[in-house]
Design an enzyme around this catalytic site. Structure first.
Site, PDB file in Angstrom:
ATOM      1  N   ALA A 263      13.859 -39.633  15.194  1.00 52.18           N
ATOM      2  CA  ALA A 263      13.029 -39.732  13.983  1.00 52.18           C
ATOM      3  C   ALA A 263      11.700 -39.022  14.198  1.00 52.18           C
ATOM      4  O   ALA A 263      11.242 -38.861  15.323  1.00 52.18           O
ATOM      5  CB  ALA A 263      12.767 -41.196  13.655  1.00 52.18           C
ATOM      6  N   GLY A 264      11.099 -38.579  13.119  1.00 58.53           N
ATOM      7  CA  GLY A 264       9.809 -37.898  13.224  1.00 58.53           C
ATOM      8  C   GLY A 264       9.491 -37.171  11.937  1.00 58.53           C
ATOM      9  O   GLY A 264       9.692 -37.716  10.850  1.00 58.53           O
ATOM     10  N   CYS A 271      18.062 -22.836   8.662  1.00 61.33           N
ATOM     11  CA  CYS A 271      19.439 -23.196   8.302  1.00 61.33           C
ATOM     12  C   CYS A 271      19.606 -24.553   7.626  1.00 61.33           C
ATOM     13  O   CYS A 271      20.018 -24.600   6.472  1.00 61.33           O
ATOM     14  CB  CYS A 271      20.329 -23.069   9.515  1.00 61.33           C
ATOM     15  SG  CYS A 271      20.511 -21.322   9.977  1.00 61.33           S
ATOM     16  N   LYS A 274      18.030 -24.892   3.970  1.00 60.16           N
ATOM     17  CA  LYS A 274      18.606 -24.026   2.932  1.00 60.16           C
ATOM     18  C   LYS A 274      20.121 -24.247   2.800  1.00 60.16           C
ATOM     19  O   LYS A 274      20.680 -24.053   1.721  1.00 60.16           O
ATOM     20  CB  LYS A 274      18.273 -22.551   3.159  1.00 60.16           C
ATOM     21  CG  LYS A 274      18.766 -21.898   4.439  1.00 60.16           C
ATOM     22  CD  LYS A 274      20.013 -21.057   4.272  1.00 60.16           C
ATOM     23  CE  LYS A 274      20.370 -20.330   5.553  1.00 60.16           C
ATOM     24  NZ  LYS A 274      21.749 -19.962   5.691  1.00 60.16           N
TER      25      LYS A 274
HETATM   26  N1  LIG Z   1      19.904 -18.698  13.339  1.00 56.83           N
HETATM   27  C1  LIG Z   1      20.881 -19.506  13.676  1.00 56.83           C
HETATM   28  O1  LIG Z   1      20.739 -20.308  14.584  1.00 56.83           O
HETATM   29  C2  LIG Z   1      22.189 -19.489  12.962  1.00 56.83           C
HETATM   30  C3  LIG Z   1      22.359 -18.770  11.807  1.00 56.83           C
HETATM   31  N2  LIG Z   1      23.539 -18.851  11.107  1.00 56.83           N
HETATM   32  C4  LIG Z   1      23.715 -18.052   9.900  1.00 56.83           C
HETATM   33  O2  LIG Z   1      23.776 -16.694  10.327  1.00 56.83           O
HETATM   34  C5  LIG Z   1      23.199 -15.833   9.354  1.00 56.83           C
HETATM   35  C6  LIG Z   1      22.104 -14.997   9.985  1.00 56.83           C
HETATM   36  O3  LIG Z   1      21.068 -15.851  10.396  1.00 56.83           O
HETATM   37  P1  LIG Z   1      19.913 -15.355  11.382  1.00 56.83           P
HETATM   38  O4  LIG Z   1      20.492 -14.561  12.490  1.00 56.83           O
HETATM   39  O5  LIG Z   1      19.116 -16.538  11.705  1.00 56.83           O
HETATM   40  O6  LIG Z   1      19.098 -14.376  10.412  1.00 56.83           O
HETATM   41  P2  LIG Z   1      17.973 -13.309  10.801  1.00 56.83           P
HETATM   42  O7  LIG Z   1      17.104 -13.170   9.613  1.00 56.83           O
HETATM   43  O8  LIG Z   1      17.376 -13.654  12.130  1.00 56.83           O
HETATM   44  O9  LIG Z   1      18.783 -11.949  11.026  1.00 56.83           O
HETATM   45  C7  LIG Z   1      19.418 -11.245   9.996  1.00 56.83           C
HETATM   46  C8  LIG Z   1      19.410  -9.756  10.345  1.00 56.83           C
HETATM   47  O10 LIG Z   1      20.241  -9.073   9.405  1.00 56.83           O
HETATM   48  C9  LIG Z   1      19.627  -7.820   9.095  1.00 56.83           C
HETATM   49  N3  LIG Z   1      20.171  -7.305   7.838  1.00 56.83           N
HETATM   50  C10 LIG Z   1      19.885  -7.707   6.562  1.00 56.83           C
HETATM   51  N4  LIG Z   1      20.603  -7.002   5.685  1.00 56.83           N
HETATM   52  C11 LIG Z   1      21.360  -6.126   6.387  1.00 56.83           C
HETATM   53  C12 LIG Z   1      22.333  -5.154   6.033  1.00 56.83           C
HETATM   54  N5  LIG Z   1      22.668  -4.920   4.764  1.00 56.83           N
HETATM   55  N6  LIG Z   1      22.916  -4.441   7.015  1.00 56.83           N
HETATM   56  C13 LIG Z   1      22.597  -4.660   8.313  1.00 56.83           C
HETATM   57  N7  LIG Z   1      21.699  -5.586   8.712  1.00 56.83           N
HETATM   58  C14 LIG Z   1      21.088  -6.309   7.760  1.00 56.83           C
HETATM   59  C15 LIG Z   1      18.150  -8.139   9.052  1.00 56.83           C
HETATM   60  O11 LIG Z   1      17.377  -6.965   9.203  1.00 56.83           O
HETATM   61  C16 LIG Z   1      18.027  -9.121  10.241  1.00 56.83           C
HETATM   62  O12 LIG Z   1      17.718  -8.439  11.443  1.00 56.83           O
HETATM   63  C17 LIG Z   1      22.731 -16.767   8.215  1.00 56.83           C
HETATM   64  O13 LIG Z   1      23.761 -16.859   7.279  1.00 56.83           O
HETATM   65  C18 LIG Z   1      22.566 -18.098   8.915  1.00 56.83           C
HETATM   66  O14 LIG Z   1      22.697 -19.182   8.029  1.00 56.83           O
HETATM   67  C19 LIG Z   1      24.594 -19.586  11.552  1.00 56.83           C
HETATM   68  C20 LIG Z   1      24.486 -20.301  12.708  1.00 56.83           C
HETATM   69  C21 LIG Z   1      23.284 -20.305  13.525  1.00 56.83           C
HETATM   70  O1  LIG Z   2      23.444 -23.219  10.938  1.00 57.09           O
HETATM   71  C1  LIG Z   2      22.601 -23.096  11.808  1.00 57.09           C
HETATM   72  O2  LIG Z   2      21.792 -22.176  11.874  1.00 57.09           O
HETATM   73  C2  LIG Z   2      22.483 -24.099  12.894  1.00 57.09           C
HETATM   74  O3  LIG Z   2      21.644 -25.172  12.404  1.00 57.09           O
HETATM   75  C3  LIG Z   2      21.394 -26.192  13.361  1.00 57.09           C
HETATM   76  O4  LIG Z   2      20.786 -25.649  14.526  1.00 57.09           O
HETATM   77  P1  LIG Z   2      19.217 -25.348  14.621  1.00 57.09           P
HETATM   78  O5  LIG Z   2      18.674 -25.200  13.248  1.00 57.09           O
HETATM   79  O6  LIG Z   2      19.080 -24.230  15.591  1.00 57.09           O
HETATM   80  O7  LIG Z   2      18.550 -26.583  15.314  1.00 57.09           O
HETATM   81  P2  LIG Z   2      18.831 -28.164  15.383  1.00 57.09           P
HETATM   82  O8  LIG Z   2      18.830 -28.560  16.797  1.00 57.09           O
HETATM   83  O9  LIG Z   2      19.982 -28.555  14.544  1.00 57.09           O
HETATM   84  O10 LIG Z   2      17.494 -28.729  14.720  1.00 57.09           O
HETATM   85  C4  LIG Z   2      17.223 -28.504  13.353  1.00 57.09           C
HETATM   86  C5  LIG Z   2      15.976 -29.260  12.940  1.00 57.09           C
HETATM   87  O11 LIG Z   2      16.215 -30.665  12.947  1.00 57.09           O
HETATM   88  C6  LIG Z   2      15.216 -31.326  13.685  1.00 57.09           C
HETATM   89  N1  LIG Z   2      15.827 -32.521  14.317  1.00 57.09           N
HETATM   90  C7  LIG Z   2      16.948 -32.401  15.076  1.00 57.09           C
HETATM   91  C8  LIG Z   2      17.531 -33.511  15.634  1.00 57.09           C
HETATM   92  C9  LIG Z   2      16.972 -34.786  15.431  1.00 57.09           C
HETATM   93  O12 LIG Z   2      17.468 -35.838  15.908  1.00 57.09           O
HETATM   94  N2  LIG Z   2      15.854 -34.890  14.674  1.00 57.09           N
HETATM   95  C10 LIG Z   2      15.262 -33.778  14.107  1.00 57.09           C
HETATM   96  O13 LIG Z   2      14.237 -33.919  13.403  1.00 57.09           O
HETATM   97  C11 LIG Z   2      14.713 -30.293  14.686  1.00 57.09           C
HETATM   98  O14 LIG Z   2      13.417 -30.606  15.130  1.00 57.09           O
HETATM   99  C12 LIG Z   2      14.768 -29.034  13.849  1.00 57.09           C
HETATM  100  O15 LIG Z   2      13.606 -28.920  13.048  1.00 57.09           O
HETATM  101  C13 LIG Z   2      22.728 -26.797  13.803  1.00 57.09           C
HETATM  102  O16 LIG Z   2      22.472 -27.775  14.803  1.00 57.09           O
HETATM  103  C14 LIG Z   2      23.648 -25.715  14.355  1.00 57.09           C
HETATM  104  O17 LIG Z   2      24.914 -26.282  14.700  1.00 57.09           O
HETATM  105  C15 LIG Z   2      23.840 -24.647  13.287  1.00 57.09           C
HETATM  106  O18 LIG Z   2      24.648 -23.597  13.780  1.00 57.09           O
END
Ligand SMILES: NC(=O)C1=CN([C@@H]2O[C@H](COP(=O)(O)OP(=O)(O)OC[C@H]3O[C@@H](n4cnc5c(N)ncnc54)[C@H](O)[C@@H]3O)[C@@H](O)[C@H]2O)C=CC1
Ligand SMILES: O=C(O)[C@H]1O[C@H](OP(=O)(O)OP(=O)(O)OC[C@H]2O[C@@H](n3ccc(=O)[nH]c3=O)[C@H](O)[C@@H]2O)[C@H](O)[C@@H](O)[C@@H]1O
Length: 446
Positions: A263-264, A271, A274
């Site tokens: 909690a916090g 992610c 949204k």
């Molecule tokens: N960040 C995470 O931990 C995770 C993200 N996701 C999903 O993965 C997707 C990407 O997330 P992030 O990597 O965090 O986003 P990000 O914003 O860090 O990276 C996206 C990249 O795509 C590039 N890009 C945008 N339009 C483009 C195009 N038309 N052609 C080529 N490159 C293009 C951008 O310039 C940017 O470098 C999202 O749908 C997110 O929800 C899923 C699991 C984990």
């Molecule tokens: O779709 C995604 O991008 C990713 O979103 C989360 O991963 P992430 O956002 O990297 O980080 P988390 O560890 O899930 O934390 C998310 C947020 O929840 C908060 N949190 C997490 C755990 C908790 O017990 N309480 C809490 O407030 C964290 O501080 C942080 O702000 C999911 O855990 C991943 O499995 C998923 O792939």
């Protein structure tokens, strides 16, 4: 011959996926439309901070010393279309500016750009998080655009990595989900993930819609778990209970588990927030809004945590923030990341600033991103500098270096010895013994 893989979108997900694919032995070409990003990556400079990722990239980057040379980056779609047997889509899918729906324009653009260039059979694999139904729509679009027609197939392979643990989560995930519409896609993806599958990682082969849902449902569940414990924190504050002990008690029940019951100030990042909103919007479009109505409440509980922290800070300094000096420890949305997208810590810092406080922020890795997102806040070079002269200290991102702070030493530079722990990870006794007024969230006032 080993499969050749392109990874489109070089962000938190794409860089990690590209480097991990190279680690698994494939020839990999990463593609991004951001030329600065491509140049930096080509020179071995990472545009993001993720533990262990720079080493992994350097181990494989073409042109690097002692590297396998299996990893390159480009901004040219023609080159990618020519190169890849598989193309992973890893571009961002943010919240629409005008509502809760997911902005699919970048994923659509990838398919529209790549599709017409595919002159040989290829599998396009979506990894970005998308509204259910997108994959089916994109598969038809791709087949229509590509010169090879149905030989340009589309599959969905959602990603579950956590920032801060991205490398390990990619190489050793809890599960691999592949949504396919045909046997060839399954065969290719089994080949891509042969090593983790051989190491016992569970593989689930589903239809396209189930694979898309596997992702949004997981994030909805995680968000629900966090908001559940934060709702309990509200009750604890009303009734005088201790939410940390409550979470420990719940966590011992194996059916519940202790993880994600911290909690916090709630969840943030690029992610969870949204994704639950996008899920709500999609359910609405499907005529199933009532099924996910509870996610609105999950979102409200979460947003209340941020407001609640600003109220605690205001109360701590005597009722008005005007001219008060507030030290904010943490800017990233979670520790071990430089990502400040929808960061609760920065959001709170911004709210306090708007209420007239003089806010000084310090974060071990998120400073550049924080400055770019909130240029009007003040930034310190260390936790000690941020705390110097502060009327109240807010601990908002639980970096390990904040857990190791010495309350006695900080007490000598603080304007007043007052601290509020927004993450419930500091040791209240240690701070109290050093003469601090210590307040946590959902715990009795000490
Ligand atoms: N960040 C995470 O931990 C995770 C993200 N996701 C999903 O993965 C997707 C990407 O997330 P992030 O990597 O965090 O986003 P990000 O914003 O860090 O990276 C996206 C990249 O795509 C590039 N890009 C945008 N339009 C483009 C195009 N038309 N052609 C080529 N490159 C293009 C951008 O310039 C940017 O470098 C999202 O749908 C997110 O929800 C899923 C699991 C984990
Ligand atoms: O779709 C995604 O991008 C990713 O979103 C989360 O991963 P992430 O956002 O990297 O980080 P988390 O560890 O899930 O934390 C998310 C947020 O929840 C908060 N949190 C997490 C755990 C908790 O017990 N309480 C809490 O407030 C964290 O501080 C942080 O702000 C999911 O855990 C991943 O499995 C998923 O792939």
């Amino acid at each position: 011959m080993a499969l050749r893989i392109t990874v489109i979108g070089a962000g938190y997900l794409g860089i990690t996926h590209a480097a991990a694919m190279a680690e698994l032995g494939f020839e990999v070409l990463g593609l991004d439309i951001d030329l600065d990003r491509v140049r930096a990556l080509g020179e071995g400079r990472l545009p993001i901070y993720e533990p262990g990722l720079a080493d992994l990239v350097h181990r494989h980057l073409a042109g690097g010393r002692d590297s396998t040379g299996r990893l390159r980056f480009t901004s040219e779609y023609e080159e990618a279309a020519e190169f890849g047997d598989l193309h992973f889509i890893c571009v961002d899918t943010p919240q629409e500016r005008t509502g809760f729906a997911t902005d699919m324009s970048k994923v659509d653009r990838v398919v529209d750009t790549l599709g017409p260039l595919l002159r040989r059979p290829a599998l396009v694999v979506g990894k970005s998080t998308v509204p259910v139904g997108s994959a089916g729509r994109l598969a038809a679009r791709l087949a229509g655009l590509s010169p090879v027609g149905a030989d340009a197939e589309l599959a969905w392979n959602p990603e579950f990595l956590r920032e801060g643990f991205a490398v390990a989560d990619t190489l050793r995930p809890d599960r691999i989900v592949i949504g396919v519409a045909g046997d060839q896609a399954e065969k290719l993806l089994r080949e891509v993930y042969a090593v983790p599958i051989a190491n016992g990682v569970p593989l689930l082969v589903t239809d396209l819609a189930t694979a898309e849902l596997a992702k949004t449902a997981a994030n909805a569940f995680l968000a629900t778990k966090i908001s559940f414990i934060n709702a309990m924190a509200e009750i604890c504050e009303a009734a005088g209970g201790d939410v940390v002990q409550l979470a420990d008690s719940l966590g011992h029940d194996e059916r519940i588990g202790r993880r994600f019951l911290q909690a916090g100030i709630g969840f943030g990042g690029g992610c969870l927030p949204k994704d639950i909103r996008g899920f709500l919007a999609r359910a609405d479009e499907l005529g199933a809004a009532s099924a996910l109505g509870f996610l609105r409440e999950i979102d409200s509980i979460n947003m209340r945590r941020r407001t609640h922290m600003t109220e605690l800070a205001r109360a701590a300094v005597g009722g008005s923030l005007l001219g008060r000096r507030v030290a904010v420890l943490g800017a990233a949305f979670k520790p071990d990341s430089d990502d400040v997208r929808d960061s609760p810590a920065l959001n709170i810092a911004g709210q306090l600033h708007l209420q007239g406080a003089q806010v000084t922020v310090f974060d071990p890795k998120g400073m550049d991103n924080a400055r770019a997102a909130f240029p009007t806040l003040a930034y310190a070079l260390s936790a000690t500098e941020a705390v110097t002269g502060a009327d109240v200290v807010l601990h908002l991102t639980e970096w390990s270096e904040f857990q190791e702070l010495d309350p006695l030493r900080l007490g000598r530079v603080a304007g007043a010895r007052r601290i509020i722990d927004g993450r419930n990870t500091l040791d209240p006794e240690a701070w109290r013994e050093a003469g601090w007024w210590f307040r946590a969230m959902g715990r009795p006032t000490l």
